[in-house]
Design an enzyme around this catalytic site. Structure first.
Site, short mmCIF file in Angstrom:
data_model
loop_
_atom_site.label_atom_id
_atom_site.label_comp_id
_atom_site.label_asym_id
_atom_site.label_seq_id
_atom_site.Cartn_x
_atom_site.Cartn_y
_atom_site.Cartn_z
N GLY A 1 0.81 -1.21 0.00
CA GLY A 1 0.00 0.00 0.00
C GLY A 1 0.84 1.25 0.00
O GLY A 1 2.04 1.20 -0.25
N ASN A 2 0.19 2.37 0.23
CA ASN A 2 0.91 3.64 0.30
C ASN A 2 0.28 4.53 1.36
O ASN A 2 -0.74 4.18 1.95
CB ASN A 2 0.92 4.32 -1.09
CG ASN A 2 -0.48 4.63 -1.58
OD1 ASN A 2 -1.16 5.49 -1.04
ND2 ASN A 2 -0.93 3.89 -2.59
N HIS A 3 0.88 5.69 1.58
CA HIS A 3 0.48 6.55 2.70
C HIS A 3 -0.59 7.57 2.36
O HIS A 3 -0.84 8.48 3.15
CB HIS A 3 1.71 7.29 3.25
CG HIS A 3 2.61 6.41 4.06
ND1 HIS A 3 2.21 5.85 5.25
CD2 HIS A 3 3.87 5.98 3.85
CE1 HIS A 3 3.19 5.12 5.75
NE2 HIS A 3 4.22 5.18 4.90
#
Ligand code: C5P
Length: 224
Positions: free
Chosen positions: A29-31
């Site tokens: 995932g990412n932030h």
């Protein structure tokens, strides 16, 4: 107060960050928090638009009045945005979409084995949703994307705008406490064959309104 200059328009916004599963409990995932996309949805609603918000894994509350479609992966986001785009006047891709996904999703939780190194994770490319939307857009439909750059913001932004084939590209200046998860943004809005608008560091809500101003201009609406 904003006038209802987006009334009668159907606007689609993607927000948040996609998650690409590795197994039933893990993902890549990412932030992305979803803040800029949600600010876009709220701003459009305040100006009278019908809004479809395709939200990937954001913890933010649903904007009142929006149709919110929750998705997890890039493939789910692509399907939902493409469907909503069919009768949309404009689509803004504010979501952080994973460029790659694990080639396989393990049926069961991947286990560690004593004394053995883990298997490498093979990745495959995800399709570029923004480029696909731009290639498939109806005459008059406006397609906009985002890009995060740390250097040569204008040159890199112009190149990406051309590569993606979209109408607008919002280039975020990242680093130094800007963008992901913060309340503020600084950006340049690039228009294909048109001007560029610098939006100084400020609330994401303000940038959202500048983006809709540019979209409305491309739609042939009243000048902002
Ligand atoms: O190529 P890059 O990831 O920098 O482009 C960012 C823009 O492209 C964003 O608008 C993002 O939503 C969109 N994007 C997409 N599909 C991908 C990767 C990015 O639509 N697979």
């Amino acid at each position: 107060a904003w006038r209802a200059d987006l009334a009668g328009r159907h606007l689609v916004v993607s927000a948040g960050g996609t998650r690409e599963p590795l197994d039933p409990v893990r993902f890549l995932g990412n932030h992305s928090s979803g803040k800029q996309g949600y600010a876009l949805a709220r701003a459009a609603l305040a100006r009278g638009a019908r809004v479809t918000l395709v939200s990937a894994n954001s913890a933010l509350p649903d904007p009142a009045g929006a149709e919110v479609i929750r998705v997890g992966t890039a493939a789910e986001l692509a399907a939902a945005v493409t469907k909503a785009a069919a009768d949309a006047d404009a689509v803004v891709m504010a979501a952080a979409v994973a460029d790659f996904r694990p080639a396989a999703r393990a049926q069961n939780k991947i286990k560690k084995v004593e004394g053995r190194d883990p298997e490498p994770i093979a990745l495959v490319r995800n399709p570029d949703i923004l480029a696909g939307l731009a290639a498939a857009r109806r005459p008059g439909q406006v397609v906009a994307g985002f890009a995060a750059e740390t250097e040569d913001v204008l040159a890199n932004g112009r190149a990406k705008l051309a590569r993606k084939g979209c109408d607008l590209l919002v280039v975020n200046r990242v680093g130094e406490g800007l963008a992901f998860g913060t309340e503020e943004n600084e950006a340049v809005i690039l228009e294909a064959g048109g001007p560029q608008t610098h939006v100084p560091r400020g609330p994401k809500e303000v940038l959202a309104h500048r983006i809709w101003d540019a979209v409305l201009r491309r739609l042939g609406g009243a000048p902002a």
